[in-house]
Design a protein around this motif. Structure first.
Motif, PDB file in Angstrom:
ATOM      1  N   GLY A 174       0.814  -1.208   0.000  1.00 59.46           N
ATOM      2  CA  GLY A 174       0.000   0.000   0.000  1.00 59.46           C
ATOM      3  C   GLY A 174       0.848   1.258   0.000  1.00 59.46           C
ATOM      4  O   GLY A 174       0.502   2.257  -0.652  1.00 59.46           O
ATOM      5  N   PHE A 175       1.981   1.213   0.721  1.00 56.56           N
ATOM      6  CA  PHE A 175       2.885   2.365   0.722  1.00 56.56           C
ATOM      7  C   PHE A 175       3.422   2.624  -0.687  1.00 56.56           C
ATOM      8  O   PHE A 175       3.515   3.764  -1.132  1.00 56.56           O
ATOM      9  CB  PHE A 175       4.042   2.118   1.690  1.00 56.56           C
ATOM     10  CG  PHE A 175       5.120   3.161   1.615  1.00 56.56           C
ATOM     11  CD1 PHE A 175       4.939   4.404   2.198  1.00 56.56           C
ATOM     12  CD2 PHE A 175       6.308   2.908   0.937  1.00 56.56           C
ATOM     13  CE1 PHE A 175       5.930   5.378   2.118  1.00 56.56           C
ATOM     14  CE2 PHE A 175       7.299   3.866   0.856  1.00 56.56           C
ATOM     15  CZ  PHE A 175       7.105   5.099   1.448  1.00 56.56           C
ATOM     16  N   LYS A 176       3.768   1.561  -1.400  1.00 53.45           N
ATOM     17  CA  LYS A 176       4.260   1.714  -2.768  1.00 53.45           C
ATOM     18  C   LYS A 176       3.174   2.285  -3.682  1.00 53.45           C
ATOM     19  O   LYS A 176       3.450   3.147  -4.528  1.00 53.45           O
ATOM     20  CB  LYS A 176       4.745   0.373  -3.305  1.00 53.45           C
ATOM     21  CG  LYS A 176       5.985  -0.169  -2.602  1.00 53.45           C
ATOM     22  CD  LYS A 176       6.351  -1.550  -3.112  1.00 53.45           C
ATOM     23  CE  LYS A 176       7.553  -2.110  -2.368  1.00 53.45           C
ATOM     24  NZ  LYS A 176       7.877  -3.482  -2.816  1.00 53.45           N
ATOM     25  N   ILE A 177       1.947   1.817  -3.491  1.00 56.87           N
ATOM     26  CA  ILE A 177       0.822   2.327  -4.290  1.00 56.87           C
ATOM     27  C   ILE A 177       0.658   3.825  -4.051  1.00 56.87           C
ATOM     28  O   ILE A 177       0.521   4.624  -4.996  1.00 56.87           O
ATOM     29  CB  ILE A 177      -0.474   1.576  -3.929  1.00 56.87           C
ATOM     30  CG1 ILE A 177      -0.446   0.140  -4.476  1.00 56.87           C
ATOM     31  CG2 ILE A 177      -1.703   2.322  -4.448  1.00 56.87           C
ATOM     32  CD1 ILE A 177      -0.579   0.034  -5.967  1.00 56.87           C
ATOM     33  N   ARG A 178       0.686   4.237  -2.786  1.00 57.13           N
ATOM     34  CA  ARG A 178       0.517   5.659  -2.466  1.00 57.13           C
ATOM     35  C   ARG A 178       1.701   6.483  -2.958  1.00 57.13           C
ATOM     36  O   ARG A 178       1.534   7.626  -3.402  1.00 57.13           O
ATOM     37  CB  ARG A 178       0.334   5.830  -0.957  1.00 57.13           C
ATOM     38  CG  ARG A 178      -1.024   5.341  -0.461  1.00 57.13           C
ATOM     39  CD  ARG A 178      -1.235   5.606   1.022  1.00 57.13           C
ATOM     40  NE  ARG A 178      -0.454   4.710   1.850  1.00 57.13           N
ATOM     41  CZ  ARG A 178       0.430   5.088   2.744  1.00 57.13           C
ATOM     42  NH1 ARG A 178       0.682   6.377   2.933  1.00 57.13           N
ATOM     43  NH2 ARG A 178       1.095   4.206   3.477  1.00 57.13           N
ATOM     44  N   ALA A 179       2.886   5.914  -2.870  1.00 55.13           N
ATOM     45  CA  ALA A 179       4.080   6.635  -3.327  1.00 55.13           C
ATOM     46  C   ALA A 179       4.016   6.888  -4.833  1.00 55.13           C
ATOM     47  O   ALA A 179       4.324   7.992  -5.300  1.00 55.13           O
ATOM     48  CB  ALA A 179       5.332   5.838  -2.980  1.00 55.13           C
ATOM     49  N   VAL A 180       3.603   5.883  -5.594  1.00 54.59           N
ATOM     50  CA  VAL A 180       3.486   6.050  -7.044  1.00 54.59           C
ATOM     51  C   VAL A 180       2.417   7.097  -7.359  1.00 54.59           C
ATOM     52  O   VAL A 180       2.577   7.912  -8.276  1.00 54.59           O
ATOM     53  CB  VAL A 180       3.143   4.702  -7.716  1.00 54.59           C
ATOM     54  CG1 VAL A 180       2.807   4.906  -9.192  1.00 54.59           C
ATOM     55  CG2 VAL A 180       4.309   3.739  -7.575  1.00 54.59           C
ATOM     56  N   GLY A 181       1.330   7.080  -6.596  1.00 53.56           N
ATOM     57  CA  GLY A 181       0.266   8.060  -6.813  1.00 53.56           C
ATOM     58  C   GLY A 181       0.715   9.482  -6.530  1.00 53.56           C
ATOM     59  O   GLY A 181       0.300  10.421  -7.229  1.00 53.56           O
ATOM     60  N   MET A 182       1.573   9.662  -5.527  1.00 52.08           N
ATOM     61  CA  MET A 182       2.027  11.009  -5.174  1.00 52.08           C
ATOM     62  C   MET A 182       3.133  11.514  -6.096  1.00 52.08           C
ATOM     63  O   MET A 182       3.148  12.683  -6.469  1.00 52.08           O
ATOM     64  CB  MET A 182       2.505  11.030  -3.716  1.00 52.08           C
ATOM     65  CG  MET A 182       1.374  10.928  -2.698  1.00 52.08           C
ATOM     66  SD  MET A 182       1.948  11.126  -0.995  1.00 52.08           S
ATOM     67  CE  MET A 182       2.754   9.551  -0.732  1.00 52.08           C
ATOM     68  N   ASN A 183       4.076  10.630  -6.460  1.00 50.82           N
ATOM     69  CA  ASN A 183       5.195  11.059  -7.309  1.00 50.82           C
ATOM     70  C   ASN A 183       5.796   9.842  -8.011  1.00 50.82           C
ATOM     71  O   ASN A 183       6.692   9.185  -7.474  1.00 50.82           O
ATOM     72  CB  ASN A 183       6.259  11.769  -6.481  1.00 50.82           C
ATOM     73  CG  ASN A 183       7.235  12.550  -7.342  1.00 50.82           C
ATOM     74  OD1 ASN A 183       7.596  12.120  -8.431  1.00 50.82           O
ATOM     75  ND2 ASN A 183       7.664  13.699  -6.850  1.00 50.82           N
ATOM     76  N   PRO A 184       5.326   9.533  -9.226  1.00 50.36           N
ATOM     77  CA  PRO A 184       5.856   8.342  -9.919  1.00 50.36           C
ATOM     78  C   PRO A 184       7.326   8.454 -10.267  1.00 50.36           C
ATOM     79  O   PRO A 184       8.038   7.438 -10.279  1.00 50.36           O
ATOM     80  CB  PRO A 184       4.982   8.267 -11.182  1.00 50.36           C
ATOM     81  CG  PRO A 184       4.406   9.634 -11.357  1.00 50.36           C
ATOM     82  CD  PRO A 184       4.261  10.198  -9.986  1.00 50.36           C
TER      83      PRO A 184
END
Length: 348
Positions: A201-211
């Protein structure tokens, strides 16, 4: 601020709705009382409200999960419909009944929704195509495919609807409503846990904030984007299967899944992309939908008033989210927080 924004949006929409009702010469308090009575007045009405909210929970979770990864999946409706089509094909085409028909029907819905979400995902990561356009177009493909299913393949004696799902393959009822409602709520809690309490989930949110930053830090961005498409599609597909197997008339027909996808997008935005908040927002939309009929019959206003209120909630919520992110507002909030922190230090 993030919690206050949707609350204020709902209050403003209800106030403007009350003004419109008053301009029609009716009593808004009486109207809202009738709405609450019609949606929450007893166990049967509450069950109906939960059934109305159930598909909205699924499509809201679909949109929220995708948006957390920066993917603008507007194809929740098409994925929902394809889930229902796959379930009908599995149960009716194979002649399945009982627990086997129920389990395989739900599984077929999940797989079909995932595949329908996979298609725009592949187009995005390989060709860079805009997912908003491709998912909307796939909604129409799904709608016309469903029309072919209920008019030709599994038509009920030539009528524009499929044969009803066998009684033994339907979702059982608990407390007056089908267990799909419980499944939707449990799924929402599980998705919240995955997004906010796991490394995935952290990776999903990280990609959403700044790919770009995520790619620099070694995250498989393309794979995560594709997974977001697949999983969000699977959620919507499960919703379509639950709607077909759990709600009267247990058939595919014209209007199945209509509007659920875009309502889900609105619910996700109002809920600030929080899966648990999306459950409550979907329930509130269910209250508006179920109670609107009672309000119409009691005070004699058109049900379009409910649609106006729902539209205003969306407008105010989105506008509030945009306002909160303005530099001046963010600076003001930061200054207030600093002032409170300094005051706490002085008091200590």
């Amino acid at each position: 601020m993030m919690i206050l924004t949707p609350v204020v949006a709902v209050l403003l929409a209800l106030i403007i709705g009350a003004i419109i009702i008053a301009c029609l010469g009716k009593n808004p308090l009486e109207g809202y009382a009738a709405m609450i009575q019609g949606s929450l007045g007893d166990g049967a009405k509450l069950s109906k409200t939960l059934e109305r909210a159930c598909p909205l929970i699924f499509t809201g979770l679909c949109a929220a999960f995708a948006y957390k990864c920066g993917v603008f999946n507007l194809g929740g409706e098409g994925q929902f419909i394809m889930g229902g089509c796959a379930t009908a094909t599995c149960v009716l085409g194979l002649g399945l009944e009982g627990p086997a028909g129920l389990a395989l029907g739900l599984l077929a819905g999940i797989v079909a929704g995932a595949i329908w979400g996979l298609l725009p995902g592949i187009m995005k990561i390989t060709r860079g195509l805009n997912e908003m356009i491709t998912t909307i177009m796939l909604n129409y493909v799904a709608m016309y495919f469903m029309e072919y299913i209920y008019k030709n393949v599994y038509s009920d004696n030539g009528l524009p609807k499929t044969i009803a799902i066998p009684q033994s393959a339907r979702l059982p009822e608990v407390f007056g409503t089908h267990v799909g409602v419980i499944l939707a709520i449990v799924l929402g809690i599980f998705i919240w846990y995955v997004i906010f309490r796991t490394s995935f989930g952290f990776k999903i949110r990280a990609v959403g904030m700044n790919p770009i930053a995520s790619r620099v830090n070694g995250f498989p961005v393309r794979r995560l984007v594709l997974l977001a498409f697949i999983l969000s599609g699977a959620i919507a597909g499960l919703g379509g299967a639950v709607e077909l197997l759990g709600k009267t008339p247990y058939r595919l027909a014209d209007g199945f899944g209509s509007g659920f996808g875009f309502d889900g997008v609105a619910i996700a935005l109002i809920a600030q992309l929080n899966p648990i908040a999306a459950i409550f927002v979907a329930f509130f939309f269910g209250v508006l939908s179920t109670g609107g009929t009672m309000m119409q019959s009691v005070i004699g206003v058109p049900t379009a008033i409910v649609e106006i209120i729902r539209g205003l909630i969306i407008i105010f919520a989105v506008a509030g989210m945009a306002a909160v992110k303005l530099p001046k507002i963010k600076a003001y909030v930061a200054a207030r927080q600093d002032a409170k922190a300094k005051k706490a230090e002085v008091n200590a």
